[in-house]
Scaffold this active site. Structure first.
Site, mmCIF file in Angstrom:
data_model
loop_
_atom_site.group_PDB
_atom_site.id
_atom_site.type_symbol
_atom_site.label_atom_id
_atom_site.label_comp_id
_atom_site.label_asym_id
_atom_site.label_seq_id
_atom_site.Cartn_x
_atom_site.Cartn_y
_atom_site.Cartn_z
ATOM 1 N N HIS A 153 0.779 -1.287 0.103
ATOM 2 C CA HIS A 153 0.008 0.164 0.044
ATOM 3 C C HIS A 153 0.956 1.268 0.110
ATOM 4 C CE1 HIS A 153 -3.649 -2.530 1.237
ATOM 5 N NE2 HIS A 153 -2.750 -3.159 1.744
ATOM 6 N N SER B 29 15.525 20.420 -15.720
ATOM 7 C CA SER B 29 14.153 21.330 -15.802
ATOM 8 C C SER B 29 14.867 22.459 -16.500
ATOM 9 C CB SER B 29 13.695 21.519 -14.568
ATOM 10 O OG SER B 29 12.841 22.550 -14.848
#
Length: 431
Positions: free
Chosen positions: A141, A262
Site C-alpha cells: 500500500h 528542468s
C-alpha cells in the site's frame, strides 16, 4: 511509428519496401510449389526468380490509379518478368499473399524481440546478483512493511521477464501461419498441396481453416502478448519512479554529464526514461483493444481490420522493441543507494519489525491478541514522530520484558531473519 522511438533493426521490418519483398517471397514460393506439382513449367519459375522485382515508387503510382495495392504490386512485378508473369498469382486471392507475408513480418519481429529480451534478462540478473544482500524495506500500500533485499525485488522482475519470453516463444508459433487457399479459403482454384509446400519453404504452417483471411484471433493474441510485455515493463518503470522520489531516493536513473532536468529548476534529476516507458505501455495496451475489435469481420472477410493493422502491428512491434532496449540500458546503469535504503528501513526505531516482536511474544506464551495490542500500541506511539523509537518503547514496556530478555528483543530487530530463505528464490532464477 515516429523516428524518435524507432530502432533500425525493427524499423526496417516494417518499411513498405520490406513488406513488398515479403509479398514477392510468397509469390515465388507459390510458383515453386506449383512447378513442383507440375501445374506450371519449371523453366517459367526460373525466369520469374531471375527477373522478378519491383519499384516502390512505381507501385505507388499504379496504386493511385487502380486503388488496389496488390494489383498495383503484381502489375509492376509483371513489368519486370514479362510473359512468364502469367504464372504468378494463379488461383490466389490477395489475402493469400498479404496474410502469409504478414506472418513472415510478425515472426521476424518476434525474433528481434526475443534477442532484445535476452539482453534485458542478463541485465536484471546481473543487478540482482550484485544486490542479493542489499537490505531495503518492502512496502505494501506504499507503506513500510518488512525487510527485503533489492536483489529479491529484481528477482521478481526477472521471473516476470522470463514468463514474457515464454509468451513470445508461444506467440511466434501462433502467428507463423500461412494461407494459400483462394478467395474464400476453399481451395477451389488451388491445390492444398501448393499451400503445404509453399508454407513449408517459408518456415510457416498452413492455417487450419482459413476464410479469405487468417482469422484475426491470432493477431489479437499477438498484440495482447506485446501489451502484457509492455505492462510488465511499465510495472518496473513505475517502481523505479517511486523509488527515485526525493523523499525515498533508494535508486535513481543515471544522470549523464551535461544532462539537464528542468528549464526552470537547475536541481532537478527526473526519472524521464521510466516515465517514457509508462506512457508507451498505454499505447500498446490501447492497440490490444483495437486488435480485439479486428476479430469480428463480416462473413468470410471484410477489410475493416486492414487499416487498423497497418498502424497497430508496426507500432506495437516498434514500441515494444524500443521499450525493451530502453529498460535494459536503464537497469544496466541504475544508481542504487544502499545507505538510503538502510536509513528508510530504520525510521521510527524499527517499527517494521513489529511482526517479529509479536510472534516472539506469542512463542514465549503471550496470547496473540494481547501481543498484537502491546506491539501496536508501541508502534503507533513511535509512528510519525521525529524522535519516535519503537525498539526503545518495546524494550521499556513491562508487558514485553516479562516475556523477553534484552537479547531476545535485540534479536527481533535483526533483518537477517527476514532474508534467511531468499537463497531458495535466487537458486530458482540462477541469481
Amino acid at each position: 511509428m515516429i523516428e524518435r522511438y524507432t530502432l533500425p533493426e525493427m524499423g526496417n521490418l516494417w518499411t513498405d519496401t520490406y513488406k513488398l519483398k515479403t509479398w514477392l517471397q510468397v509469390e515465388i514460393a507459390v510458383c515453386e510449389a506449383q512447378a513442383e506439382l507440375g501445374y506450371i513449367p519449371a523453366e517459367a519459375v526460373e525466369e520469374i526468380k531471375a527477373k522478378a522485382n519491383f519499384d516502390l515508387k512505381r507501385v505507388l503510382e499504379i496504386e493511385a490509379e487502380v486503388r488496389h495495392d496488390m494489383i498495383a504490386f503484381l502489375t509492376n512485378v509483371n513489368e519486370y518478368v514479362g510473359d512468364a508473369g502469367r504464372y504468378i498469382h494463379l488461383g490466389l486471392t490477395s489475402s493469400d499473399v498479404l496474410d502469409t507475408a504478414l506472418a513472415l513480418q510478425l515472426v521476424a519481429s518476434v525474433d528481434v524481440l526475443l534477442t532484445r529480451l535476452e539482453d534485458l534478462i542478463q541485465a536484471i540478473r546481473y543487478q540482482a546478483q550484485q544486490h542479493r544482500n542489499t537490505v531495503m524495506i518492502g512496502r505494501s500500500h506504499g507503506i513500510h512493511a518488512e525487510p527485503i533485499t533489492f536483489g529479491f525485488k529484481l528477482a521478481g522482475w526477472l521471473a516476470e521477464v522470463l514468463r514474457n519470453r515464454d509468451r513470445l516463444v508461444r506467440i511466434r508459433d501462433e502467428v507463423a501461419v500461412g494461407k494459400i487457399s483462394g478467395a474464400v479459403g476453399t481451395y477451389a482454384n488451388i491445390d492444398p498441396r501448393v499451400e503445404a509446400i509453399a508454407c513449408q519453404n517459408l518456415g510457416l504452417e498452413p492455417d487450419t481453416a482459413s476464410t479469405q483471411v487468417i482469422s484475426r484471433d491470432r493477431h489479437a493474441d499477438f498484440v495482447q502478448t506485446l501489451a502484457l510485455l509492455a505492462a510488465s515493463i511499465e510495472r518496473f518503470a513505475v517502481e523505479i519512479r517511486n523509488l527515485q522520489r526525493t523523499d525515498v531516493l533508494e535508486v535513481e536513473e543515471y544522470f549523464s554529464k551535461g544532462q539537464k532536468g528542468s528549464s526552470a529548476m537547475p536541481h532537478k534529476r527526473n526519472p524521464i526514461r521510466s516515465e517514457r516507458l509508462t506512457g508507451m505501455a498505454r499505447i500498446i495496451r490501447g492497440n490490444a483493444v483495437a486488435a480485439l475489435e479486428n476479430v469480428a469481420l463480416w462473413h468470410e472477410r471484410d477489410i475493416s481490420h486492414s487499416s487498423v493493422e497497418r498502424m497497430i502491428l508496426p507500432d506495437s512491434c516498434t514500441l515494444a522493441d524500443f521499450m525493451i532496449v530502453e529498460l535494459t540500458d536503464l537497469i544496466k546503469n541504475l544508481l542504487v543507494y544502499p545507505e538510503n535504503m538502510q536509513r528508510n528501513m530504520n525510521c521510527y526505531g524499527g517499527v517494521v519489525f513489529s511482526q517479529r516482536v509479536m510472534l516472539t511474544l506469542v512463542e514465549k506464551g503471550m496470547n496473540r491478541e494481547d501481543a498484537y495490542s502491546v506491539v501496536q500500541s508501541c508502534a503507533h506511539q513511535a509512528w510519525n514522530k521525529e524522535d519516535g523509537n519503537f525498539q526503545d518503547l518495546i524494550s521499556k514496556d513491562s508487558r514485553v520484558t516479562e516475556h523477553l530478555s534484552p537479547e531476545e528483543i535485540e534479536g527481533c530487530f535483526d533483518p537477517q531473519h527476514h532474508l534467511k530463505n531468499l537463497d531458495q528464490i535466487y537458486q530458482r532464477l540462477s541469481i
